[in-house]
Design a protein around this motif. Structure first.
Motif, PDB file in Angstrom:
ATOM      1  N   THR A 173     -10.122  11.134   0.360  1.00 26.65           N
ATOM      2  CA  THR A 173      -8.857  11.460  -0.297  1.00 26.65           C
ATOM      3  C   THR A 173      -8.902  11.025  -1.754  1.00 26.65           C
TER       4      THR A 173
ATOM      5  N   GLN B 127     -11.303  21.732   1.363  1.00 23.88           N
ATOM      6  CA  GLN B 127     -10.325  20.977   0.597  1.00 23.88           C
ATOM      7  C   GLN B 127      -8.919  21.441   0.981  1.00 23.88           C
TER       8      GLN B 127
ATOM      9  N   ARG C 102      -7.240  16.185  -0.291  1.00 26.09           N
ATOM     10  CA  ARG C 102      -8.121  15.866   0.830  1.00 26.09           C
ATOM     11  C   ARG C 102      -9.403  16.676   0.776  1.00 26.09           C
TER      12      ARG C 102
ATOM     13  N   THR D 119      -1.624  13.588  -2.843  1.00 27.81           N
ATOM     14  CA  THR D 119      -2.847  13.269  -2.109  1.00 27.81           C
ATOM     15  C   THR D 119      -3.646  14.534  -1.868  1.00 27.81           C
TER      16      THR D 119
ATOM     17  N   LYS E  69      -5.950  10.217  -4.567  1.00 25.37           N
ATOM     18  CA  LYS E  69      -4.513  10.028  -4.671  1.00 25.37           C
ATOM     19  C   LYS E  69      -4.117   9.780  -6.121  1.00 25.37           C
TER      20      LYS E  69
END
Lengths: 116, 113
Positions: free
Chosen positions: A76, A6, A22, A20, A78
């Protein structure tokens, strides 16, 4: 295998900004889960994917949250716009549908999000 | 959907004693139940799974029981050590079938030397 990855590990942002998060799941795993953890509510499932397809997003708190999985090795989450109440630790987890494992999940290290 | 209660937020015990953590669930009986360990600043790590037709499961110093009549699972750590200090989470499927897990809030165990 490196496990679930991550990024970023920590994120500090101001209210109203886009955030954002990931995630790279374990190779070969066909399920990916996004969770949020707070002291008050514990670990909550936000959304999960099977073979890159979103299956259930009923845990996503508001339209400000969105998640994508464009391929098997990347996802992702967001938040736009972010709010102070979004401050939490966000975990990504992956698993493989194997009968013997009964959906054991492998978690990443988490992203600690602070929205000022 | 399923709801989980873990008996206490925190549990303190002396080194060498047996720690017992409780997980109670409502609604339907799940096909299996899992226990995870979480250390500060890290993600949960899977420890044990017990199926509905298993009364007990052991792994080294860990023992899990599953009572579908009481709708309860007990998690035991025998001969506890300070390194066992962590938060322990139970988890089970939201619904019957192949579904995601719902997690309890966890019990924070502190083993005092």
């Amino acid at each position: 295998d490196a496990g679930v990855i991550q990024s970023p590990r920590h994120e500090v942002t101001e209210m109203g900004q886009e955030v954002t998060l990931r995630c790279k799941p374990i190779s070969g795993h066909d399920y990916l889960f996004w969770y949020r953890q707070t002291m008050m509510r514990g670990l909550e499932l936000l959304i999960y994917f099977n073979n890159n397809v979103p299956i259930d997003d009923s845990g996503m708190p508001e339209d400000r949250f969105s998640a994508k999985m464009p391929n098997a090795s990347f996802s992702t989450l967001k938040i736009q716009p972010s709010e102070p109440r979004d401050s939490a630790v966000y975990f990504c987890a992956s698993s493989a549908l194997r009968w013997a494992n009964y959906n054991e999940q492998f978690f990443g290290p988490g992203t600690r999000l602070t929205v000022l | 959907s399923q709801k989980i209660e873990q008996n206490s937020e925190a549990l303190n015990i002396q080194e060498g004693k047996t720690a017992t953590l409780t997980c109670n669930y409502t609604n339907y009986s799940p096909a299996y139940l899992q226990w995870y360990r979480q250390d500060p600043g890290r993600g949960p790590v899977f420890l044990l799974l017990i199926r509905e037709n298993e009364k007990e499961k052991r792994k080294e110093r860990l023992k899990v029981t599953f009572d579908t009549t009481l709708k309860q699972s007990l998690f035991h750590i025998t001969a506890s050590q300070p390194a066992d200090s962590a938060t322990y989470l139970c988890a089970l499927p939201i619904r019957r079938g192949n579904t995601p897990l719902v997690f309890g809030k966890g019990t924070r165990l502190s083993v005092i030397a």
